[in-house]
Design a protein around this motif. Structure first.
Motif, mmCIF file in Angstrom:
data_model
loop_
_atom_site.group_PDB
_atom_site.id
_atom_site.type_symbol
_atom_site.label_atom_id
_atom_site.label_comp_id
_atom_site.label_asym_id
_atom_site.label_seq_id
_atom_site.Cartn_x
_atom_site.Cartn_y
_atom_site.Cartn_z
ATOM 1 N N ALA A 136 0.839 -1.203 0.000
ATOM 2 C CA ALA A 136 0.000 0.000 0.000
ATOM 3 C C ALA A 136 0.874 1.252 0.000
ATOM 4 O O ALA A 136 1.919 1.296 0.660
ATOM 5 C CB ALA A 136 -0.920 -0.003 1.221
ATOM 6 N N ALA A 137 0.437 2.261 -0.729
ATOM 7 C CA ALA A 137 1.229 3.480 -0.893
ATOM 8 C C ALA A 137 1.560 4.129 0.450
ATOM 9 O O ALA A 137 2.679 4.594 0.666
ATOM 10 C CB ALA A 137 0.485 4.468 -1.792
ATOM 11 N N LYS A 138 0.593 4.139 1.377
ATOM 12 C CA LYS A 138 0.828 4.753 2.685
ATOM 13 C C LYS A 138 1.917 4.016 3.449
ATOM 14 O O LYS A 138 2.793 4.632 4.061
ATOM 15 C CB LYS A 138 -0.472 4.761 3.492
ATOM 16 N N GLU A 139 1.894 2.689 3.395
ATOM 17 C CA GLU A 139 2.897 1.893 4.094
ATOM 18 C C GLU A 139 4.268 2.066 3.446
ATOM 19 O O GLU A 139 5.293 2.100 4.135
ATOM 20 C CB GLU A 139 2.490 0.419 4.091
ATOM 21 N N LEU A 140 4.289 2.197 2.127
ATOM 22 C CA LEU A 140 5.552 2.390 1.413
ATOM 23 C C LEU A 140 6.191 3.725 1.802
ATOM 24 O O LEU A 140 7.397 3.804 2.035
ATOM 25 C CB LEU A 140 5.303 2.332 -0.095
ATOM 26 N N ARG A 141 5.364 4.761 1.909
ATOM 27 C CA ARG A 141 5.879 6.084 2.307
ATOM 28 C C ARG A 141 6.421 6.062 3.727
ATOM 29 O O ARG A 141 7.464 6.655 4.015
ATOM 30 C CB ARG A 141 4.774 7.135 2.188
ATOM 31 N N ARG A 142 5.710 5.376 4.627
ATOM 32 C CA ARG A 142 6.177 5.301 6.013
ATOM 33 C C ARG A 142 7.503 4.551 6.103
ATOM 34 O O ARG A 142 8.396 4.949 6.862
ATOM 35 C CB ARG A 142 5.122 4.621 6.888
ATOM 36 N N ALA A 143 7.636 3.486 5.317
ATOM 37 C CA ALA A 143 8.897 2.731 5.305
ATOM 38 C C ALA A 143 10.037 3.595 4.774
ATOM 39 O O ALA A 143 11.160 3.563 5.298
ATOM 40 C CB ALA A 143 8.748 1.472 4.460
ATOM 41 N N ALA A 144 9.758 4.377 3.746
ATOM 42 C CA ALA A 144 10.778 5.265 3.184
ATOM 43 C C ALA A 144 11.202 6.317 4.199
ATOM 44 O O ALA A 144 12.398 6.591 4.383
ATOM 45 C CB ALA A 144 10.256 5.920 1.908
ATOM 46 N N ASP A 145 10.222 6.927 4.873
ATOM 47 C CA ASP A 145 10.537 7.952 5.872
ATOM 48 C C ASP A 145 11.348 7.373 7.022
ATOM 49 O O ASP A 145 12.295 8.002 7.510
ATOM 50 C CB ASP A 145 9.243 8.571 6.414
ATOM 51 N N HIS A 146 10.977 6.174 7.460
ATOM 52 C CA HIS A 146 11.636 5.577 8.623
ATOM 53 C C HIS A 146 13.064 5.129 8.317
ATOM 54 O O HIS A 146 13.951 5.227 9.166
ATOM 55 C CB HIS A 146 10.814 4.390 9.134
ATOM 56 N N THR A 147 13.283 4.641 7.111
ATOM 57 C CA THR A 147 14.608 4.105 6.760
ATOM 58 C C THR A 147 15.512 5.129 6.084
ATOM 59 O O THR A 147 16.709 4.891 5.926
ATOM 60 C CB THR A 147 14.462 2.906 5.810
#
Length: 522
Positions: free
Chosen positions: A297-308
Motif C-alpha cells: 500500500a502506498a501509505k505503508e511504502l511512504r512510512r517505510a521510506a521515511d523511517h529508513t
C-alpha cells in the motif's frame, strides 16, 4: 413554468414544505447516531445486501455506511466526514448540534421569524460559542500528566488497554512531533486478528515476503524502495511483430536483468515494491538471498521510506550508475516477517523515528471496531496536546450555552431567536447523554444549568452511573478543545446552509441533450 403570485399563501406553504422536508431528513440522520453518545451509548449494526455486518459505536462510520439519498441528509453526513478528517473525533457531537440547530431554526420559522434573522443570530451565537470554548481551554503542559490517559479513555470508550497504548505511543513520539500539523497519531494504528497489544518503534507492512525461499529476517538491512512495478519496460504488440521491435524487446529484457543484478551488486538485501515483480527478478533476487515484498500500500511504502531514509525510485531509475543508486538506499537495524500475523516489520530505521500501535483483536469484525476506537482515542489525545482540554460529559456545552444566553442582549431585533437556537442546541449533547443513561433529559439538563449558575463551576454535569451532579474534571471526564470548537463551527455551517434552502428543484441530467428538452411545464 407556472409562477405563483409572490406573497401568496400557497407560495409560503411551499417554501415551508421544503424547509420542513429538509429538517425531517436531518432528523432521520441524527436519530441514527444519537443513541451512541456517552458512556451508556449503545452500538449500531450496519448490514449490507450481501449480509456483511459492521457493529460500531463510531458516529462517522455509521453515517458513512448509511444508505442515504436525501440531499440535506447528505450535507449533514459530509460535515461529519469533514470533522473526522480535520480532528479525527467528535463527529457525533457535531451531528447532534447541527441537527438541533436545524430543528430549532425550523421551529422559529414556523412561529413567524424570518429565516434571515435566524441565520444572523446563529452566526453570532456560534462565533461567540467558539470564542468561549477557546477561552476555557486548559493546557497539556507535559505528556506525563494523568489527564492524557483520561482523554484517551473517554474518546476510546473506556477501553483501558487501548487508552494505555495510545498514551504510551504519544509519550514515545514526543510533543514536538505531535504538534506537527502534518503528523497524525491515528495513522500509526493498525489492528490485527491474533496480535498482542504493542507499541514499538518501527513500521508495519501488511504483506508477506514473495516466497518462502527468501530469508524471513534481515539484520543490518539495506533497503531499496521501488515506487513502481519491478518489471521490464513494455513494448507494444504491433512493434513486436517487426524485426526492429523484437530486437528492442530483447534489449529491454537484457537491460532489466542487468538492473536486477545491479541491485544485488550493491548489497541491497531488502526490496519493497509498490506493484508486481517479474518472474526473472524474483528468481535472481531469491538466489541472491534478498527479501522482497510486492504490492505494498502506498501509505505503508511512504512510512517505510521515511523511517529508513530511503528515496523512492522508479524502475527506469535502476538504469543509473551504481554510485548514483547508493543515494536511494535506506537502512534499518532489522526487517523481519511475523509469520503468525502475516506482516513485515521494519525497525530501527536511520531516517525519521516512527512508532506503530498494534491493536489485537479476536475476529476481523472486532479488529475493525477496535481500530476505529483506537484512532478516535489517538486523535483526541493529539488534539488535546495541540489545543488543550475542557470538562466533558456535556458540561462545557452547557457552560458555553449559558454564556451565549447572557450575550443575547448584544443582538438586535428578531436575530435573538437565532441566538436562542444556539443556546438550545448546545444543551442537546448533555440531554442525549443522560437520556442514553436512562434519566429524564429535561430534568437533568435544568439541574446542571442551575448547579453551574449557583456555584459558578463550569465543570458540572451528570454522573451517568449515579444520576447525580458531579465535577467532570474530578471524574476525569474531559474532551479536547479543538474537537469541540470544530464540532460547533461545522454544525453552524451546515445548519445555516440547510436553513437557507427554501426551494427544491429536480436538476436535469447533465448528459441530457438540451435540444431534446421540451418547454418547462412544472
Amino acid at each position: 413554468m407556472n409562477v405563483k403570485q409572490a406573497g401568496s399563501g400557497s407560495d409560503v406553504d411551499e417554501r415551508l414544505t421544503a424547509l420542513v422536508t429538509n429538517s425531517n431528513a436531518v432528523r432521520a440522520v441524527t436519530a441514527a447516531v444519537e443513541g451512541t453518545i456517552g458512556p451508556k451509548g449503545l452500538d449500531t449494526m450496519l448490514v449490507d445486501r450481501a449480509g456483511g455486518v459492521i457493529i460500531t459505536n463510531d458516529g462517522v462510520t455509521i453515517l458513512d455506511k448509511m444508505d442515504v439519498n436525501h440531499p440535506a441528509a447528505k450535507m449533514l453526513i459530509n460535515i461529519a466526514k469533514a470533522q473526522q478528517e480535520e480532528v479525527g473525533d467528535g463527529t457525533t457531537t457535531a451531528t447532534l448540534i447541527a441537527g438541533a440547530l436545524v430543528a430549532e431554526g425550523v421551529n422559529q420559522v414556523l412561529r413567524g421569524v424570518p429565516v434571515a434573522r435566524i441565520i444572523e443570530g446563529i452566526r453570532f451565537g456560534v462565533q461567540y460559542a467558539v470564542e468561549q470554548l477557546a477561552q476555557r481551554s486548559l493546557p497539556i503542559e507535559k505528556l506525563e500528566q494523568p489527564i492524557l490517559h483520561n482523554i484517551a479513555m473517554v474518546a476510546g470508550r473506556e477501553y483501558e488497554d487501548i487508552a494505555r497504548l495510545v498514551v504510551q505511543a504519544a509519550r514515545l513520539i514526543g510533543s514536538p512531533k505531535l504538534q506537527d500539523k502534518h503528523f497524525r497519531l491515528s495513522e500509526i494504528i493498525t489492528a490485527k486478528v491474533g496480535a498482542d497489544n504493542e507499541v514499538f518503534m518501527g513500521v508495519v507492512i501488511d504483506k508477506e515476503r514473495m516466497n518462502k525461499e527468501m530469508p524471513q529476517a534481515m539484520d543490518n538491512a539495506r533497503i531499496l524502495i521501488i515506487d513502481d512495478a519491478l518489471e521490464p519496460e513494455n513494448i507494444g504488440d504491433e512493434a513486436l511483430g517487426t524485426e526492429a521491435g523484437f530486437r528492442r524487446y530483447l534489449d529491454l529484457q537484457n537491460e532489466f536483468r542487468a538492473n536486477i543484478l545491479k541491485i544485488v551488486e550493491q548489497n541491497i538485501n531488502v526490496v519493497l515494491v509498490d506493484r508486481g515483480v517479474h518472474a526473472d527478478a524474483e528468481e535472481i533476487l531469491t538466489d541472491a538471498g534478498v527479501l522482497v515484498v510486492q504490492r505494498i500500500a502506498a501509505k505503508e511504502l511512504r512510512r517505510a521510506a521515511d523511517h529508513t531514509g530511503a528515496k523512492m525510485i522508479k524502475r527506469t531509475g535502476l538504469k543509473k550508475e551504481a554510485g548514483e543508486l547508493v543515494k536511494y538506499i535506506g537502512y534499518a537495524e532489522k526487517v523481519y516477517e511475523d509469520e503468525k500475523l502475516e506482516q513485515l516489520r521494519v525497525v530501527g530505521g536511520q531516517g525519521k523515528p516512527m512508532a506503530t500501535i498494534l491493536v489485537g483483536a479476536s475476529t476481523q469484525e472486532v479488529a475493525g471496531e477496535r481500530e476505529r476506537i483506537a484512532k478516535d482515542a489517538a486523535s483526541s489525545v493529539q488534539a488535546a496536546i495541540i489545543g488543550g482540554y475542557v470538562p466533558g460529559g456535556g458540561a462545557i456545552e452547557v457552560a458555553v450555552a449559558r454564556a451565549v444566553e447572557q450575550a443575547r442582549t448584544r443582538v438586535k431585533g428578531m436575530a435573538v431567536y437565532g441566538v436562542d437556537c444556539v443556546v438550545n442546541a448546545l444543551k442537546h449533547p448533555l440531554a442525549q447523554i443522560v437520556e442514553n443513561a436512562g434519566y429524564n433529559p429535561l430534568e437533568k439538563v435544568e439541574e446542571v444549568v442551575a448547579a453551574q449558575a449557583g456555584t459558578s463551576q463550569n465543570c458540572l454535569a451528570v454522573d451517568c452511573e449515579t444520576g447525580l451532579i458531579a465535577d467532570m474534571l474530578s471524574l476525569g471526564v474531559v474532551d479536547p478543545v479543538p474537537v469541540k470548537i470544530h464540532a460547533v463551527k461545522a454544525a453552524g455551517e451546515v445548519a445555516i446552509a440547510i436553513l437557507r434552502i427554501d426551494t427544491i428543484i429536480k436538476k436535469r441530467e447533465d448528459n441530457a441533450a438540451s435540444k431534446d428538452q421540451g418547454p418547462s411545464d412544472f
